[in-house]
Write a protein that holds these residues in place. Sequence first.
Motif, mmCIF file in Angstrom:
data_model
loop_
_atom_site.group_PDB
_atom_site.id
_atom_site.type_symbol
_atom_site.label_atom_id
_atom_site.label_comp_id
_atom_site.label_asym_id
_atom_site.label_seq_id
_atom_site.Cartn_x
_atom_site.Cartn_y
_atom_site.Cartn_z
ATOM 1 N N PRO A 5 0.825 -1.208 0.000
ATOM 2 C CA PRO A 5 0.000 0.000 0.000
ATOM 3 C C PRO A 5 0.866 1.267 0.000
ATOM 4 O O PRO A 5 1.873 1.349 0.700
ATOM 5 N N GLY A 6 0.463 2.232 -0.824
ATOM 6 C CA GLY A 6 1.179 3.497 -0.930
ATOM 7 C C GLY A 6 2.319 3.492 -1.930
ATOM 8 O O GLY A 6 2.813 4.549 -2.314
ATOM 9 N N GLU A 7 2.766 2.309 -2.364
ATOM 10 C CA GLU A 7 3.897 2.225 -3.291
ATOM 11 C C GLU A 7 3.432 2.275 -4.740
ATOM 12 O O GLU A 7 2.291 1.950 -5.062
ATOM 13 N N GLY A 8 4.354 2.649 -5.612
ATOM 14 C CA GLY A 8 4.124 2.670 -7.050
ATOM 15 C C GLY A 8 5.209 3.505 -7.704
ATOM 16 O O GLY A 8 6.004 4.156 -7.024
ATOM 17 N N PRO A 9 5.259 3.501 -9.024
ATOM 18 C CA PRO A 9 6.300 4.257 -9.715
ATOM 19 C C PRO A 9 6.042 5.763 -9.652
ATOM 20 O O PRO A 9 4.900 6.208 -9.530
ATOM 21 N N VAL A 10 7.116 6.544 -9.770
ATOM 22 C CA VAL A 10 7.000 7.995 -9.840
ATOM 23 C C VAL A 10 6.428 8.386 -11.198
ATOM 24 O O VAL A 10 6.369 7.567 -12.126
ATOM 25 N N LEU A 11 6.003 9.649 -11.324
ATOM 26 C CA LEU A 11 5.516 10.156 -12.600
ATOM 27 C C LEU A 11 6.611 9.977 -13.651
ATOM 28 O O LEU A 11 7.764 10.373 -13.433
ATOM 29 N N HIS A 12 6.248 9.368 -14.772
ATOM 30 C CA HIS A 12 7.221 9.074 -15.823
ATOM 31 C C HIS A 12 6.513 8.974 -17.167
ATOM 32 O O HIS A 12 5.292 9.058 -17.227
ATOM 33 N N MET A 13 7.284 8.816 -18.230
ATOM 34 C CA MET A 13 6.688 8.601 -19.548
ATOM 35 C C MET A 13 7.622 7.753 -20.395
ATOM 36 O O MET A 13 8.797 7.586 -20.080
ATOM 37 N N HIS A 14 7.044 7.206 -21.468
ATOM 38 C CA HIS A 14 7.760 6.343 -22.406
ATOM 39 C C HIS A 14 7.509 6.863 -23.824
ATOM 40 O O HIS A 14 6.460 7.454 -24.085
ATOM 41 N N PRO A 15 8.431 6.604 -24.769
ATOM 42 C CA PRO A 15 8.221 7.031 -26.155
ATOM 43 C C PRO A 15 7.340 6.055 -26.939
ATOM 44 O O PRO A 15 7.305 6.098 -28.169
#
Length: 79
Positions: A5-15
């Motif tokens: 709970p509370g975990e996950g990836p940071v804001l990011h993007m992919h091409p």
Amino acid sequence: MDNDPGEGPVLHMHPYPETWVVRSGRAEFVIGDERFEVGPGDIGVTPAGVPHKFANLGPGRQDIVCIHATGMMEQVDLE
């Protein structure tokens, strides 16, 4: 992705687009300017170049399969 709970990836993007499948648990996704809750059985696609992230809402662990349809994963972290 298997998160507490509370975990996950940071804001990011992919091409390239990223497809995700929620196998268990609940998560809050942010994709571009939209924010929504997902649960088991939900499937979505984040378009190429769109910032996104998610976090486990709990109470237990979550299991999300993230599919990167490319030979090599490319990610730009924004946070």
